[in-house]
Design a protein around this motif. Structure first.
Motif, PDB file in Angstrom:
ATOM      1  N   ALA A 684       0.836  -1.205   0.000  1.00 53.43           N
ATOM      2  CA  ALA A 684       0.000   0.000   0.000  1.00 53.43           C
ATOM      3  C   ALA A 684       0.871   1.256   0.000  1.00 53.43           C
ATOM      4  CB  ALA A 684      -0.928  -0.012   1.210  1.00 53.43           C
ATOM      5  N   GLU A 685       1.945   1.234   0.798  1.00 50.85           N
ATOM      6  CA  GLU A 685       2.836   2.399   0.857  1.00 50.85           C
ATOM      7  C   GLU A 685       3.524   2.621  -0.489  1.00 50.85           C
ATOM      8  OE1 GLU A 685       6.609   4.101   3.506  1.00 50.85           O
ATOM      9  OE2 GLU A 685       5.703   2.164   4.013  1.00 50.85           O
ATOM     10  N   MET A 686       3.972   1.522  -1.102  1.00 52.28           N
ATOM     11  CA  MET A 686       4.631   1.660  -2.401  1.00 52.28           C
ATOM     12  C   MET A 686       3.632   2.131  -3.461  1.00 52.28           C
ATOM     13  SD  MET A 686       6.902  -1.080  -4.543  1.00 52.28           S
ATOM     14  CE  MET A 686       7.591  -0.617  -6.133  1.00 52.28           C
ATOM     15  N   GLY A 687       2.420   1.611  -3.397  1.00 47.15           N
ATOM     16  CA  GLY A 687       1.394   2.034  -4.347  1.00 47.15           C
ATOM     17  C   GLY A 687       1.112   3.522  -4.231  1.00 47.15           C
ATOM     18  N   ARG A 688       1.036   4.023  -2.996  1.00 47.61           N
ATOM     19  CA  ARG A 688       0.792   5.448  -2.781  1.00 47.61           C
ATOM     20  C   ARG A 688       1.936   6.276  -3.379  1.00 47.61           C
ATOM     21  NH1 ARG A 688      -1.934   8.947   0.509  1.00 47.61           N
ATOM     22  NH2 ARG A 688      -0.774  10.768   1.187  1.00 47.61           N
ATOM     23  N   SER A 689       3.171   5.810  -3.189  1.00 47.79           N
ATOM     24  CA  SER A 689       4.319   6.523  -3.743  1.00 47.79           C
ATOM     25  C   SER A 689       4.277   6.526  -5.270  1.00 47.79           C
ATOM     26  CB  SER A 689       5.613   5.874  -3.242  1.00 47.79           C
ATOM     27  OG  SER A 689       6.733   6.582  -3.694  1.00 47.79           O
ATOM     28  N   CYS A 690       3.885   5.413  -5.874  1.00 41.18           N
ATOM     29  CA  CYS A 690       3.772   5.347  -7.339  1.00 41.18           C
ATOM     30  C   CYS A 690       2.739   6.350  -7.848  1.00 41.18           C
ATOM     31  CB  CYS A 690       3.386   3.933  -7.785  1.00 41.18           C
ATOM     32  SG  CYS A 690       4.671   2.711  -7.507  1.00 41.18           S
ATOM     33  N   LEU A 691       1.643   6.481  -7.124  1.00 41.99           N
ATOM     34  CA  LEU A 691       0.619   7.444  -7.523  1.00 41.99           C
ATOM     35  C   LEU A 691       1.174   8.860  -7.450  1.00 41.99           C
ATOM     36  CD1 LEU A 691      -2.598   6.019  -5.805  1.00 41.99           C
ATOM     37  CD2 LEU A 691      -1.745   5.614  -8.093  1.00 41.99           C
ATOM     38  N   ILE A 692       1.923   9.168  -6.368  1.00 39.28           N
ATOM     39  CA  ILE A 692       2.482  10.512  -6.217  1.00 39.28           C
ATOM     40  C   ILE A 692       3.422  10.817  -7.383  1.00 39.28           C
ATOM     41  CG2 ILE A 692       4.062  11.908  -4.812  1.00 39.28           C
ATOM     42  CD1 ILE A 692       2.801  10.560  -2.340  1.00 39.28           C
ATOM     43  N   HIS A 693       4.214   9.805  -7.794  1.00 41.42           N
ATOM     44  CA  HIS A 693       5.194  10.023  -8.871  1.00 41.42           C
ATOM     45  C   HIS A 693       4.603   9.750 -10.259  1.00 41.42           C
ATOM     46  CE1 HIS A 693       8.580  10.777  -6.230  1.00 41.42           C
ATOM     47  NE2 HIS A 693       8.190   9.780  -5.477  1.00 41.42           N
ATOM     48  N   MET A 694       3.277   9.502 -10.316  1.00 40.85           N
ATOM     49  CA  MET A 694       2.566   9.324 -11.584  1.00 40.85           C
ATOM     50  C   MET A 694       3.092   8.123 -12.369  1.00 40.85           C
ATOM     51  SD  MET A 694       2.186  13.378 -12.557  1.00 40.85           S
ATOM     52  CE  MET A 694       1.160  13.130 -13.974  1.00 40.85           C
ATOM     53  N   GLU A 695       3.570   7.107 -11.639  1.00 37.91           N
ATOM     54  CA  GLU A 695       4.031   5.854 -12.262  1.00 37.91           C
ATOM     55  C   GLU A 695       2.846   4.893 -12.332  1.00 37.91           C
ATOM     56  OE1 GLU A 695       6.970   5.161 -13.441  1.00 37.91           O
ATOM     57  OE2 GLU A 695       8.236   6.803 -12.716  1.00 37.91           O
ATOM     58  N   VAL A 696       1.960   5.107 -13.334  1.00 31.20           N
ATOM     59  CA  VAL A 696       0.684   4.382 -13.371  1.00 31.20           C
ATOM     60  C   VAL A 696       0.905   2.896 -13.636  1.00 31.20           C
ATOM     61  CG1 VAL A 696      -1.566   4.225 -14.479  1.00 31.20           C
ATOM     62  CG2 VAL A 696      -0.529   6.458 -14.075  1.00 31.20           C
ATOM     63  N   GLU A 697       1.755   2.561 -14.604  1.00 34.84           N
ATOM     64  CA  GLU A 697       1.984   1.150 -14.932  1.00 34.84           C
ATOM     65  C   GLU A 697       2.494   0.389 -13.721  1.00 34.84           C
ATOM     66  OE1 GLU A 697       1.483  -0.617 -17.535  1.00 34.84           O
ATOM     67  OE2 GLU A 697       1.062   0.769 -19.175  1.00 34.84           O
ATOM     68  N   LEU A 698       3.477   0.955 -13.034  1.00 34.42           N
ATOM     69  CA  LEU A 698       4.029   0.291 -11.856  1.00 34.42           C
ATOM     70  C   LEU A 698       2.993   0.218 -10.747  1.00 34.42           C
ATOM     71  CD1 LEU A 698       6.422  -0.971 -10.394  1.00 34.42           C
ATOM     72  CD2 LEU A 698       7.202   1.318  -9.784  1.00 34.42           C
ATOM     73  N   ALA A 699       2.191   1.269 -10.593  1.00 31.67           N
ATOM     74  CA  ALA A 699       1.150   1.271  -9.553  1.00 31.67           C
ATOM     75  C   ALA A 699       0.162   0.135  -9.776  1.00 31.67           C
ATOM     76  CB  ALA A 699       0.427   2.615  -9.531  1.00 31.67           C
ATOM     77  N   SER A 714      -9.429   1.026 -11.370  1.00 34.60           N
ATOM     78  CA  SER A 714      -9.470   2.481 -11.524  1.00 34.60           C
ATOM     79  C   SER A 714      -8.254   2.965 -12.303  1.00 34.60           C
ATOM     80  CB  SER A 714      -9.507   3.154 -10.148  1.00 34.60           C
ATOM     81  OG  SER A 714     -10.647   2.753  -9.427  1.00 34.60           O
ATOM     82  N   LEU A 715      -7.054   2.430 -11.977  1.00 31.77           N
ATOM     83  CA  LEU A 715      -5.837   2.862 -12.662  1.00 31.77           C
ATOM     84  C   LEU A 715      -5.836   2.426 -14.119  1.00 31.77           C
ATOM     85  CD1 LEU A 715      -3.231   2.126  -9.844  1.00 31.77           C
ATOM     86  CD2 LEU A 715      -3.843   4.369 -10.734  1.00 31.77           C
ATOM     87  N   GLN A 716      -6.349   1.237 -14.406  1.00 27.87           N
ATOM     88  CA  GLN A 716      -6.402   0.789 -15.795  1.00 27.87           C
ATOM     89  C   GLN A 716      -7.339   1.662 -16.616  1.00 27.87           C
ATOM     90  OE1 GLN A 716      -7.312  -3.373 -15.300  1.00 27.87           O
ATOM     91  NE2 GLN A 716      -5.163  -3.976 -15.596  1.00 27.87           N
ATOM     92  N   GLY A 717      -8.348   2.222 -15.938  1.00 24.83           N
ATOM     93  CA  GLY A 717      -9.275   3.115 -16.626  1.00 24.83           C
ATOM     94  C   GLY A 717      -8.648   4.436 -17.031  1.00 24.83           C
ATOM     95  N   ILE A 718      -7.592   4.865 -16.345  1.00 18.81           N
ATOM     96  CA  ILE A 718      -6.980   6.170 -16.663  1.00 18.81           C
ATOM     97  C   ILE A 718      -5.616   6.014 -17.331  1.00 18.81           C
ATOM     98  CG2 ILE A 718      -8.168   7.253 -14.706  1.00 18.81           C
ATOM     99  CD1 ILE A 718      -5.458   7.262 -13.239  1.00 18.81           C
ATOM    100  N   LYS A 719      -5.241   4.763 -17.641  1.00 20.57           N
ATOM    101  CA  LYS A 719      -3.874   4.501 -18.097  1.00 20.57           C
ATOM    102  C   LYS A 719      -3.526   5.260 -19.380  1.00 20.57           C
ATOM    103  CE  LYS A 719      -2.564   0.172 -17.649  1.00 20.57           C
ATOM    104  NZ  LYS A 719      -2.305  -1.243 -17.991  1.00 20.57           N
ATOM    105  N   GLY A 720      -4.467   5.417 -20.272  1.00 22.67           N
ATOM    106  CA  GLY A 720      -4.143   6.004 -21.574  1.00 22.67           C
ATOM    107  C   GLY A 720      -4.227   7.517 -21.628  1.00 22.67           C
TER     108      GLY A 720
END
Length: 1346
Positions: A684-699, A714-720
């Motif tokens: 969860a902590e790593m996922g939050r950090s990925c969101l902050i850094h806009m690393e959608v694929e990794l998130a 939700s992330l797959q819906g905004i990936k493109g």
């Protein structure tokens, strides 16, 4: 420690040397041997001058600034002075007539003290040239002395006295000591309260045995300290710190004591530093270190941790031993003289000079040596010998430069070695210098000179430029050079970026305050700088908007910044001061925009200067001229991810490492740490950090690992999404930062998304404000949703307003919801008429109910009308009841389902005297007690009351009915209902009073308690009703009394009494009671034996199956004798099955008797079916055992004669006919068969059909099919219950009820005409019988008892 140089001279051989370091600067050392000269060397061991004396040097000393060296000789009365600044020697005449023995400069002024062999003193003022001779200061040779910081002079003499004089030579204090004084020193004793500032204590070594402490403020109480004899005599001592004394003893001991009055006399530290002898000790306050020498070694301790040995230097070639130790004031050089007349100088602290360029380092390793290394690239270190002791060092990709003052020397670093290029003089003293691959930039006097390092002639002149240009009046305070750019900062706050290629200014940034230092990253794309307020900032100098970010948690003590040189960590840098290193990370692409985060701090070891940062490892320069690596505490995750097996970490440590890795944006390492942690918190902590850094694929990958399906979708819906602001807005929303998300949405190409988010979050105020800007047509819908929320929280005024604003007049469903809201809010606001009217006209039933509830809570009767209109009849009736409107209640009652309302209505009707309606209403309310009460008390209808009590089992109702019957003297019924109401005591008393105990006993049956049973038993005992008394004693567990009464029962009750007695004994399991009953049944108590069946039942009740089996055989025999063959068969069969169930061996007699009785029963079945041969065979078996059928001998034999004759068994028929002709049977033969039987006997026919043979199921031996004992294996063979023949393996089946075997083919034939099993008489059909392939379980060895 590194040896810098060694001084030897032929004239010095075999003698001990005198030497003195130049004070303050330490640039020179003066050395005197046994010859008549003093030689002066510089700090590199080069001889600078030599003073020739008329005799041997007796003493020498440098003044406080290190400018003048004073020397005295044994054969001259002159004092020789050498000026270090001009390298000239002069003399002054002391005027003394005796030989000089002592010389010392003052610590605080230009005063020189000279003592003589006869105790005279001269004080000379260098500035004024004034001489003050003091004759007779002592009576013998002055041997030692010391100036205080207040210009007091303490002298020790061979006359065993110590004097303290002022600068005029006047004696201030004088004291005597026991022996020759030596090594006089001024210092400050450690006391609780210091009465006077300054050095008030004089210490002196007396006779080399004790230490004498003399306080000038308390001269009458001197302190003398003695030491252990094993230490030897005192060689030397030094004061340091807050009143501590370090003492060296001749036997090699090294001791520290305190002069604090509480600790005086106590040794704080003691070490046997040298095995044989110690010759000198020295202390450097600059280094905070102490040194001792002895034997042939030097040992150095850190004064803050004496137990730790800092360094050991062994001088293997000095076999004669060492002599004196002395440090320069700055602690850089340590000199040691030897007994053989040589002097060694060691480097103990270097100026910490170093520089880095990329991963290349250049640092000072000796006074005249610079080492260039690149450990990251694996290059071997290169030592560069330089001409001067440098003040600064600069290194570039291919060059190194050193310099001092206004001059710099440049060296080229090539594959073939180091090549000196040139030296350059600048227009001022160089403050700092930077190099790149081609250029050098030197900062001096507020200007930066940029020039090529390898240009020649005219080209060099063209390739030199001075910044700032002539028209700019700026004072540069800091500069830096990268491969492409020159940066400099000024005291007015301007930071300029110059493109080196064409020397044109690219950008200029103006800061509000002056700049202290600038630190660009290796590429020059980012620049950290410190301003005059000691705040730190990060600047992108090549960016168009000159955006800058403040560095958080920036300490005001920061002195420098280093950028990470590891290529993958471009945004990481550290700042440092003397104690700590602070790690930061620059995050360029985050949802918050560019920002700098503070990752953490790392403790910096003492006197370490950071030079290079590479992948979390800091390379520092130390005072010893070496480099040391410091692992940053913010990069501890590297120890786990790079060598996972080498360390074991707790979950807390792993969690901390994960946080660090994420702050540094090291996602691969963070992924590995999350896998090790395992739990969802890490992912969860790593996922939050990925969101902050806009690393959608990794998130997406991270949240998939944590099982967060919603976030993955939700992330797959905004990936493109390509719009960065829109994407960042979505991510900020996922992180619950809604204000940021709104700002980002509004910046994006889809601002309406902000409105959708606020609506989804029910932030209605914000949604309305956004709707006014973005979508006015949505305002009614938002107003309605906002009104619903306001209504929920009780803000009815604003809710009404928003419901009214929500009307669209074109959306029917939405408008109806708003109208409903207006109706509710109108009622809430007190406008009852408007609200009620709208609710009634509204089509929704739910609205009528809601408004009704509101009105009901507000105590308004209009609620009933709304409930009724909404068809909520229960609620309407409830309100009408509250308003006492009984007529309306009566109208609604058929539609009302609530018992409570029916109950209220019933009570009201009862009060009005309408009992029938009341009873019906009570019944509708299921209030049975009140129904019964009304039926009995008012309607006189006991039949319905009794019916209801029986149906509902109401206890209170039963009591009422009992009281009713009691009034009618119907005691039996009263007792019945008292028992039903659990009033057993009252029922018992009533039964006792009115002789209804039998009725009571029948009624109470299983409902009674033990006490009830006992009471009834005692009652019947008193009435001599033994059967009843026994029954109830049995029920309450008093088996002995029960049996006693059962055995007393008269003969009329005999059968039931005996049955009860057997049951009692079976439950009691008491041997005495069992024997008592057996005696009774055997007739031993009254001489009348009872029927054996009772004894059988007794044994069965006691589970004594063997005895029961014997009794069963007796009973069967009696029944057989009486001719009741079926009864005898059933008795034996039931006992047989019981013994089989209990797994007890069957008695052989029981088995045989059952077989014979079953054969007899089969005769009738075979005759009935016309199977005369089978019947004849069974009759032969029965006739062979005719004694077991005494009642029917003649009929059975007659049947045997007839059936054998019919079946063709003429010989058997003749045998049985002959038996009938016996006198005892002949007259009993039926007349119609007598003549035929007599004829058979007279004319015998002995022909016989031979009996069919079949194999034995055990051994296969062939024997007649009716034979049940095998001659081959001697086993008793199982017989078929359908034919009486022995069983065959291949034709085996069993009755599913009794499990007795039967020949499958014969049983099927039998069941064509019969419908029951011939053995157990249970109903049986063909479908229930199955042929068995494996009959081995039935072919066990004989199970009967023989």
């Amino acid at each position: 420690m590194k040896r810098v140089f060694t001084l030897t001279d032929r004239a010095w051989l075999g003698s001990c040397l005198q030497y003195k370091w130049q004070k303050t600067l330490g640039n020179y050392i003066a050395v005197a041997g046994s010859d008549s000269s003093v030689k002066i060397f510089d700090r590199h061991g080069q001889r600078k001058n030599e003073l020739n004396l008329p005799g041997r040097c007796v003493g020498m000393d440098w003044d406080k600034d290190g400018d003048i060296l004073a020397v005295i000789s044994d054969k001259s009365s002159s004092v020789y002075l050498w000026d270090a600044n001009v390298n000239k020697t002069s003399q002054i005449d002391s005027g003394m007539r005796d030989q000089m023995s002592f010389i010392l400069w003052s610590k605080a002024g230009p005063l020189l003290a000279v003592g003589t062999n006869k105790g005279n003193l001269l004080i000379y003022n260098q500035q004024t040239s004034r001489k003050i001779p003091v004759l007779g200061k002592h009576t013998k040779r002055i041997t030692c002395g010391c100036w205080s910081s207040q210009n007091l002079l303490a002298l020790g003499s061979e006359d065993c006295s110590v004097t303290i004089s002022n600068q005029e030579g006047d004696t201030v204090r004088q004291t005597s000591v026991r022996s020759d004084p030596a090594d006089v020193q001024f210092s400050v004793m450690k006391t609780d309260e210091r009465s006077s500032p300054g050095e008030s204590t004089v210490s002196v070594a007396v006779g080399k045995k004790t230490l004498f402490l003399f306080n000038l403020n308390d001269p009458d109480n001197p302190i003398e300290l003695a030491f252990q004899q094993r230490y030897g005599h005192i060689i030397s001592y030094r004061w340091y710190g807050d009143g501590y004394i370090l003492i060296g003893f001749s036997q090699g001991y090294f001791v520290v004591i305190s002069t604090h009055i509480r600790e005086i006399g106590q040794e704080l530290f003691q070490a046997h530093n040298h095995k044989d002898s110690l010759t000198s000790v020295a202390i450097s306050s600059a280094l905070n270190k102490a040194a001792s020498c002895g034997d042939n070694s030097i040992k150095i301790h850190d004064l803050s941790e004496l137990k730790e040995m800092d360094a050991i230097v062994n001088l293997e070639d000095e076999t004669q031993g060492l002599d004196q130790l002395s440090w320069t004031d700055d602690g850089q050089l340590l000199a040691v003289s030897t007994q053989r007349g040589s002097l060694h100088v060691f480097l103990t602290r270097l100026p910490v000079l170093g520089h880095s360029c990329g991963t290349r380092l250049a640092y000072l390793t000796s006074l005249l040596e610079v080492t260039v290394s690149n450990r990251v690239e694996g290059e071997a270190p290169v030592a560069v010998t330089v001409e001067v002791e440098p003040n600064f060092i600069a290194v570039g990709p291919y060059h190194v430069a050193v310099g001092m003052n206004n001059r710099a020397w440049f060296y080229a670093l090539g594959d073939s070695g180091v090549e000196r290029l040139k030296d350059v003089e600048y227009l001022g003293t160089i403050a700092t210098m930077c190099l790149n691959s081609e250029y050098a930039a030197a900062l001096f006097e507020g200007k930066v000179q940029l020039h090529m390092m390898e240009g020649e002639g005219q080209q060099e002149q063209r390739q030199t430029r001075l910044f700032p240009d002539g028209d700019r009046k700026e004072h540069i305070v800091s500069h830096a050079l990268t491969n492409d750019f020159l940066f400099y900062g000024t005291d007015s706050g301007v930071i300029v970026c110059v493109l080196v290629e064409d020397w044109q200014m690219l950008t200029e940034y103006r800061h509000p305050v002056g700049i202290k230092k600038v630190f660009p990253d290796p590429n020059g794309t980012r620049l950290a700088f410190i301003d005059d307020k000691s705040d730190g900032f990060l600047l992108s100098p090549v960016a168009v908007n000159d955006s800058h970010v403040e560095i958080p948690s920036f300490s005001p003590t920061i002195t420098g910044v280093l950028w990470e040189t590891w290529p993958s960590d471009k945004g990481v840098f550290v700042s440092f001061d003397d104690d700590k290193v602070y790690t930061y990370a620059m995050h360029k692409n985050t949802i918050y925009g560019p920002r700098v985060v503070f990752v953490g701090s790392t403790k910096l070891p003492f006197s370490h200067k950071p030079l290079l940062l590479y992948n979390g490892e800091l390379t520092c320069q130390t005072q010893s001229g070496k480099t040391s690596s410091v692992a940053l505490s913010t990069h501890t995750f590297l120890t786990h991810t790079h060598s996972p097996g080498a360390h074991t970490h707790t979950p807390e440590e792993l969690g901390k490492q994960l946080t660090q890795a994420l702050m540094l944006k090291r996602f691969p390492e963070a992924w590995e740490l999350c896998k090790v942690l395992g739990g969802p918190a890490g992912w969860a902590e790593m996922g939050r950090s990925c969101l902050i850094h806009m690393e959608v694929e990794l998130a997406v990958r991270v949240f998939r690992m944590s099982g967060n399906v919603g976030m993955v979708m939700s992330l797959q819906g905004i990936k493109g999404i390509e719009d960065r602001s829109l994407l960042a807005g979505h991510l900020a929303m996922f992180l619950n930062d809604y204000n940021l998300a709104q700002d980002l949405y509004l910046e994006s190409s889809c601002p309406n998304t902000a409105l959708e988010m606020r609506r989804d979050l029910q932030h209605w105020n914000s949604a309305l404000m956004l709707a006014k800007r973005l979508a006015e047509d949505q305002i009614p819908f938002i107003s309605k949703e906002y009104a619903v929320q306001l209504e929920f929280i009780g803000d009815y005024v604003n809710a009404l307003s928003h419901y009214e604003k929500g009307m669209t007049h074109n959306n029917k469903e939405h408008d109806e919801a708003c109208q409903g809201g207006v109706a509710r809010m109108s009622i809430r606001m007190g406008d009852i008429r408007r609200g009620a009217a709208q609710a009634i006209s509204h089509p929704s039933r739910g609205l009528k109910k809601d408004c009704g509830v509101i009105l009901e809570n507000m105590k308004f009767s209009e609620a009933a009308q709304l409930y009724e209109k909404g068809q909520y009849y229960d609620k309407a009736a409830s309100v009408y009841i509250r308003c006492k409107n009984w007529s309306k209640v009566g109208e609604l009652l058929p539609q009302v389902s609530s018992p409570k309302i029916h109950l209220q209505y019933a009570k009201a009707k009862e009060v009005d005297g309408k009992f029938k309606e009341a009873a019906q209403a009570y019944e509708s309310a299921r209030d049975w007690d009140n129904v019964i009460r009304v039926l009995l008390d008012h309607l006189n209808n006991p039949e319905d009351a009794v019916r209801i009590v029986r149906e509902t089992q109401s206890i209170d109702g039963a009591k009422m009915v009992a009281r009713f019957f009691l009034r009618l003297s119907d005691y039996s019924s009263a007792i019945q209902f008292l028992v039903l109401s659990h009033c057993n005591d009252e029922a018992f008393q009533l039964a006792q009073q009115h002789g209804q105990m039998d009725s009571y006993a029948d009624i109470i049956s299983s409902e009674a308690t033990q006490e009830d049973y006992q009471s009834m038993a005692l009652y019947f005992q008193g009435e001599n009703k033994h059967l009843q008394a026994g029954r109830f004693f049995h029920k309450c567990g008093q088996y002995s009394k029960a049996l006693k009464h059962f055995l007393k029962c008269p003969n009329t009750d005999d059968n039931l009494a005996i049955e009860m007695a057997i049951e009692t004994v079976g439950q009691a399991k008491d041997e005495s009671l069992t024997n008592q009953l057996i005696d009774y049944l055997m007739g031993e108590s009254d001489g009348m034996p009872k029927d054996a069946k009772y004894l059988f039942r007794l044994y069965m009740g006691l589970l004594q199956y063997r005895e029961a089996a014997c009794t069963a055989i007796i009973i069967a025999r009696e029944e057989q004798s009486a001719g009741n063959y079926r009864t005898a068969h059933d008795v034996l069969f039931s006992m047989y099955t019981e013994l089989q169930t209990q797994k007890i061996r069957i008695p052989a007699e029981m088995n045989t008797n059952l077989m014979i009785l079953h054969s007899y029963i089969l005769v009738k079945i075979h005759v009935k079916r016309g199977e005369h041969l089978k019947a004849a065979r069974m009759l032969i078996r029965v006739s062979n055992n005719i004694s077991k059928f005494p009642s029917h001998i003649v009929p059975i034999l007659t049947s045997a004669v007839i059936e054998c004759h019919r079946a063709g068994l003429r010989n058997s028929s003749f045998s049985f006919a002959a038996m009938l002709m016996r006198p005892e049977y002949r007259h009993k033969i039926d007349p119609k068969y007598r003549k035929k039987i007599e004829a058979m006997v007279r004319r015998p026919d002995t022909s016989e059909i031979e009996e069919e043979t079949t194999p034995c199921p055990y051994c296969g031996f062939t024997l007649p099919q009716c034979e049940l004992i095998c001659p081959g294996c001697k086993n008793n063979l199982p017989y078929c219950i359908a034919t009486g023949h022995h069983m065959l393996k291949e034709d085996w089946s069993v009755c599913p009820h009794c499990e007795f075997p039967a020949l499958y083919s014969q049983l099927i034939l039998l069941l064509e005409t019969e419908s029951v099993c011939p053995m157990c008489s249970e109903t049986l059909s063909v479908n229930q019988v199955e042929k068995m392939d494996d009959c081995s379980s039935f072919l066990q060895p004989d199970q009967s008892e023989h």
